[in-house]
Design a protein around this motif. Structure first.
Motif, PDB file in Angstrom:
ATOM      1  N   THR A 194       0.857  -1.180   0.000  1.00  0.00           N
ATOM      2  CA  THR A 194       0.000   0.000   0.000  1.00  0.00           C
ATOM      3  C   THR A 194       0.893   1.229   0.000  1.00  0.00           C
ATOM      4  OG1 THR A 194      -1.662  -1.180   1.279  1.00  0.00           O
ATOM      5  CG2 THR A 194      -1.824   1.222   1.249  1.00  0.00           C
ATOM      6  N   VAL A 195       0.630   2.137  -0.918  1.00  0.00           N
ATOM      7  CA  VAL A 195       1.385   3.388  -0.993  1.00  0.00           C
ATOM      8  C   VAL A 195       0.616   4.425  -0.183  1.00  0.00           C
ATOM      9  CG1 VAL A 195       2.330   5.168  -2.499  1.00  0.00           C
ATOM     10  CG2 VAL A 195       2.223   2.807  -3.292  1.00  0.00           C
ATOM     11  N   THR A 196       1.303   5.018   0.791  1.00  0.00           N
ATOM     12  CA  THR A 196       0.676   6.039   1.627  1.00  0.00           C
ATOM     13  C   THR A 196       1.429   7.357   1.494  1.00  0.00           C
ATOM     14  OG1 THR A 196       1.975   5.385   3.556  1.00  0.00           O
ATOM     15  CG2 THR A 196      -0.193   4.389   3.330  1.00  0.00           C
ATOM     16  N   MET A 197       0.673   8.443   1.625  1.00  0.00           N
ATOM     17  CA  MET A 197       1.267   9.771   1.634  1.00  0.00           C
ATOM     18  C   MET A 197       0.673  10.501   2.821  1.00  0.00           C
ATOM     19  SD  MET A 197       1.488  12.717  -1.283  1.00  0.00           S
ATOM     20  CE  MET A 197      -0.171  13.327  -1.202  1.00  0.00           C
ATOM     21  N   SER A 198       1.522  10.958   3.708  1.00  0.00           N
ATOM     22  CA  SER A 198       1.072  11.633   4.927  1.00  0.00           C
ATOM     23  C   SER A 198       0.028  10.793   5.653  1.00  0.00           C
ATOM     24  CB  SER A 198       0.512  13.010   4.603  1.00  0.00           C
ATOM     25  OG  SER A 198       1.495  13.784   3.953  1.00  0.00           O
ATOM     26  N   SER A 199       0.292   9.520   5.762  1.00  0.00           N
ATOM     27  CA  SER A 199      -0.520   8.508   6.460  1.00  0.00           C
ATOM     28  C   SER A 199      -1.883   8.217   5.835  1.00  0.00           C
ATOM     29  CB  SER A 199      -0.679   8.858   7.946  1.00  0.00           C
ATOM     30  OG  SER A 199      -1.573   9.928   8.114  1.00  0.00           O
ATOM     31  N   SER A 200      -2.166   8.711   4.625  1.00  0.00           N
ATOM     32  CA  SER A 200      -3.413   8.321   3.954  1.00  0.00           C
ATOM     33  C   SER A 200      -3.065   7.464   2.734  1.00  0.00           C
ATOM     34  CB  SER A 200      -4.235   9.541   3.547  1.00  0.00           C
ATOM     35  OG  SER A 200      -3.612  10.224   2.491  1.00  0.00           O
ATOM     36  N   ALA A 201      -3.824   6.397   2.528  1.00  0.00           N
ATOM     37  CA  ALA A 201      -3.573   5.474   1.422  1.00  0.00           C
ATOM     38  C   ALA A 201      -3.803   6.176   0.087  1.00  0.00           C
ATOM     39  CB  ALA A 201      -4.482   4.262   1.548  1.00  0.00           C
ATOM     40  N   ARG A 202      -2.860   6.005  -0.819  1.00  0.00           N
ATOM     41  CA  ARG A 202      -2.963   6.641  -2.138  1.00  0.00           C
ATOM     42  C   ARG A 202      -3.035   5.634  -3.277  1.00  0.00           C
ATOM     43  NH1 ARG A 202      -3.771  12.183  -2.165  1.00  0.00           N
ATOM     44  NH2 ARG A 202      -2.880  12.164  -4.220  1.00  0.00           N
ATOM     45  N   GLN A 233      11.806   3.603 -10.576  1.00  0.00           N
ATOM     46  CA  GLN A 233      10.433   3.188 -10.858  1.00  0.00           C
ATOM     47  C   GLN A 233       9.497   3.548  -9.708  1.00  0.00           C
ATOM     48  OE1 GLN A 233      10.009  -0.782 -12.854  1.00  0.00           O
ATOM     49  NE2 GLN A 233      12.229  -0.775 -12.617  1.00  0.00           N
ATOM     50  N   TYR A 234       9.958   3.357  -8.470  1.00  0.00           N
ATOM     51  CA  TYR A 234       9.142   3.759  -7.322  1.00  0.00           C
ATOM     52  C   TYR A 234       8.944   5.272  -7.299  1.00  0.00           C
ATOM     53  CZ  TYR A 234       8.545  -0.693  -4.924  1.00  0.00           C
ATOM     54  OH  TYR A 234       8.155  -1.963  -4.590  1.00  0.00           O
ATOM     55  N   LEU A 235       9.970   6.041  -7.615  1.00  0.00           N
ATOM     56  CA  LEU A 235       9.847   7.499  -7.649  1.00  0.00           C
ATOM     57  C   LEU A 235       8.804   7.925  -8.681  1.00  0.00           C
ATOM     58  CD1 LEU A 235      10.814  10.247  -6.610  1.00  0.00           C
ATOM     59  CD2 LEU A 235      12.567  10.198  -8.402  1.00  0.00           C
ATOM     60  N   GLU A 236       8.811   7.291  -9.864  1.00  0.00           N
ATOM     61  CA  GLU A 236       7.810   7.594 -10.884  1.00  0.00           C
ATOM     62  C   GLU A 236       6.404   7.287 -10.384  1.00  0.00           C
ATOM     63  OE1 GLU A 236       8.820   5.441 -14.431  1.00  0.00           O
ATOM     64  OE2 GLU A 236      10.650   6.598 -14.765  1.00  0.00           O
ATOM     65  N   LEU A 237       6.250   6.120  -9.723  1.00  0.00           N
ATOM     66  CA  LEU A 237       4.951   5.750  -9.171  1.00  0.00           C
ATOM     67  C   LEU A 237       4.501   6.752  -8.123  1.00  0.00           C
ATOM     68  CD1 LEU A 237       2.573   3.762  -8.702  1.00  0.00           C
ATOM     69  CD2 LEU A 237       4.051   2.618  -7.028  1.00  0.00           C
ATOM     70  N   PHE A 238       5.393   7.112  -7.203  1.00  0.00           N
ATOM     71  CA  PHE A 238       5.046   8.050  -6.137  1.00  0.00           C
ATOM     72  C   PHE A 238       4.674   9.407  -6.708  1.00  0.00           C
ATOM     73  CE2 PHE A 238       7.867   5.744  -2.796  1.00  0.00           C
ATOM     74  CZ  PHE A 238       6.981   4.673  -2.802  1.00  0.00           C
ATOM     75  N   ASN A 239       5.388   9.869  -7.718  1.00  0.00           N
ATOM     76  CA  ASN A 239       5.063  11.166  -8.328  1.00  0.00           C
ATOM     77  C   ASN A 239       3.699  11.134  -9.003  1.00  0.00           C
ATOM     78  OD1 ASN A 239       7.314  12.584  -7.460  1.00  0.00           O
ATOM     79  ND2 ASN A 239       8.520  12.031  -9.260  1.00  0.00           N
ATOM     80  N   LYS A 240       3.343  10.010  -9.651  1.00  0.00           N
ATOM     81  CA  LYS A 240       2.012   9.882 -10.258  1.00  0.00           C
ATOM     82  C   LYS A 240       0.936   9.932  -9.180  1.00  0.00           C
ATOM     83  CE  LYS A 240       3.227   7.057 -14.255  1.00  0.00           C
ATOM     84  NZ  LYS A 240       3.148   5.705 -14.840  1.00  0.00           N
ATOM     85  N   LEU A 241       1.164   9.215  -8.083  1.00  0.00           N
ATOM     86  CA  LEU A 241       0.173   9.167  -7.013  1.00  0.00           C
ATOM     87  C   LEU A 241       0.059  10.497  -6.278  1.00  0.00           C
ATOM     88  CD1 LEU A 241       0.786   5.578  -5.617  1.00  0.00           C
ATOM     89  CD2 LEU A 241      -1.095   6.371  -7.061  1.00  0.00           C
ATOM     90  N   ARG A 242       1.138  11.248  -6.199  1.00  0.00           N
ATOM     91  CA  ARG A 242       1.090  12.580  -5.577  1.00  0.00           C
ATOM     92  C   ARG A 242       0.147  13.500  -6.339  1.00  0.00           C
ATOM     93  NH1 ARG A 242       7.099  12.828  -4.757  1.00  0.00           N
ATOM     94  NH2 ARG A 242       7.372  12.669  -2.517  1.00  0.00           N
ATOM     95  N   LYS A 243       0.127  13.352  -7.654  1.00  0.00           N
ATOM     96  CA  LYS A 243      -0.660  14.239  -8.505  1.00  0.00           C
ATOM     97  C   LYS A 243      -2.135  13.866  -8.560  1.00  0.00           C
ATOM     98  CE  LYS A 243       3.336  15.201 -11.360  1.00  0.00           C
ATOM     99  NZ  LYS A 243       4.027  14.908 -12.606  1.00  0.00           N
ATOM    100  N   LEU A 244      -2.475  12.643  -8.132  1.00  0.00           N
ATOM    101  CA  LEU A 244      -3.872  12.208  -8.168  1.00  0.00           C
ATOM    102  C   LEU A 244      -4.704  12.956  -7.144  1.00  0.00           C
ATOM    103  CD1 LEU A 244      -3.737   8.315  -8.434  1.00  0.00           C
ATOM    104  CD2 LEU A 244      -4.413   9.923 -10.191  1.00  0.00           C
ATOM    105  N   GLN A 245      -5.886  13.331  -7.536  1.00  0.00           N
ATOM    106  CA  GLN A 245      -6.831  13.960  -6.614  1.00  0.00           C
ATOM    107  C   GLN A 245      -7.773  12.868  -6.128  1.00  0.00           C
ATOM    108  OE1 GLN A 245      -6.940  17.094  -5.481  1.00  0.00           O
ATOM    109  NE2 GLN A 245      -8.711  16.654  -4.222  1.00  0.00           N
ATOM    110  N   ILE A 246      -7.807  12.629  -4.830  1.00  0.00           N
ATOM    111  CA  ILE A 246      -8.700  11.620  -4.271  1.00  0.00           C
ATOM    112  C   ILE A 246     -10.051  12.260  -4.027  1.00  0.00           C
ATOM    113  CG2 ILE A 246      -9.118  10.123  -2.285  1.00  0.00           C
ATOM    114  CD1 ILE A 246      -6.131   9.746  -2.051  1.00  0.00           C
ATOM    115  N   ASN A 248      -9.037  17.221  -0.053  1.00  0.00           N
ATOM    116  CA  ASN A 248      -8.454  18.445  -0.593  1.00  0.00           C
ATOM    117  C   ASN A 248      -6.954  18.320  -0.731  1.00  0.00           C
ATOM    118  OD1 ASN A 248      -7.697  18.523   2.027  1.00  0.00           O
ATOM    119  ND2 ASN A 248      -8.710  20.450   2.526  1.00  0.00           N
ATOM    120  N   VAL A 249      -6.417  17.090  -0.649  1.00  0.00           N
ATOM    121  CA  VAL A 249      -4.979  16.855  -0.807  1.00  0.00           C
ATOM    122  C   VAL A 249      -4.646  16.879  -2.287  1.00  0.00           C
ATOM    123  CG1 VAL A 249      -3.132  15.217  -0.416  1.00  0.00           C
ATOM    124  CG2 VAL A 249      -4.933  15.452   1.272  1.00  0.00           C
ATOM    125  N   ARG A 250      -3.616  17.572  -2.657  1.00  0.00           N
ATOM    126  CA  ARG A 250      -3.194  17.606  -4.066  1.00  0.00           C
ATOM    127  C   ARG A 250      -1.818  17.024  -4.197  1.00  0.00           C
ATOM    128  NH1 ARG A 250      -6.419  21.093  -7.335  1.00  0.00           N
ATOM    129  NH2 ARG A 250      -7.813  22.198  -6.005  1.00  0.00           N
TER     130      ARG A 250
END
Length: 139
Positions: free
Chosen positions: A53-61, A120-133, A137-139
């Motif tokens: 599971t990829v998480t950003m600031s403790s929320s699943a992305r 490859q992980y950096l590319e994945l993380f950057n894609k997930l950072r840009k996704l709007q859930i 209101n996290v961008r």
């Protein structure tokens, strides 16, 4: 693993976080968002599968699935076999050739290393950072 943008790559064990806490007065996270992937590791015959599971600031992305064919370090020699194996559990959602290999002069026919994995992980993380859930209101 840590990949500093435009800088060195680092591979460390799980206790590295403890060291980072002690060093936090000497550095600052540029993005302000810690992204990590935690999960399970499985072995099936000659394949190593890591699902997390990829998480950003403790929320699943998102979810990450990493597949490695252990007897081969040259992706071009086993890419079709890996695609077929991945297709057995992802169906037609098999990803295209990772861009990290397209960027190399030798392409798929250069031995893969930990820097390729980190990229490859950096590319994945950057894609997930840009996704709007939805509903956030996290961008």
């Amino acid at each position: 693993m840590a990949l500093f943008e435009g800088g060195p790559c680092l591979t460390a064990d799980t206790n590295f976080d403890v060291l980072m806490v002690k060093l936090k007065s000497h550095f600052q996270n540029a993005k302000g968002h810690k992204v990590e992937c935690r999960g399970s590791r499985y072995r099936y015959c000659d394949f190593l599968i890591k699902v997390g599971t990829v998480t950003m600031s403790s929320s699943a992305r998102g979810i990450s699935a990493e597949v490695e064919y252990c007897p081969c370090v040259v992706p071009g020699d086993c890419w079709n076999l890996m695609r077929e194996f991945i297709q057995s559990f992802l169906g037609n959602n098999v990803p295209e050739l990772p861009t990290v290999f397209a960027a190399k002069p030798e392409g798929l026919f250069a031995p893969a290393d930990c820097v390729d994995t980190m990229t490859q992980y950096l590319e994945l993380f950057n894609k997930l950072r840009k996704l709007q859930i939805p509903g956030s209101n996290v961008r």
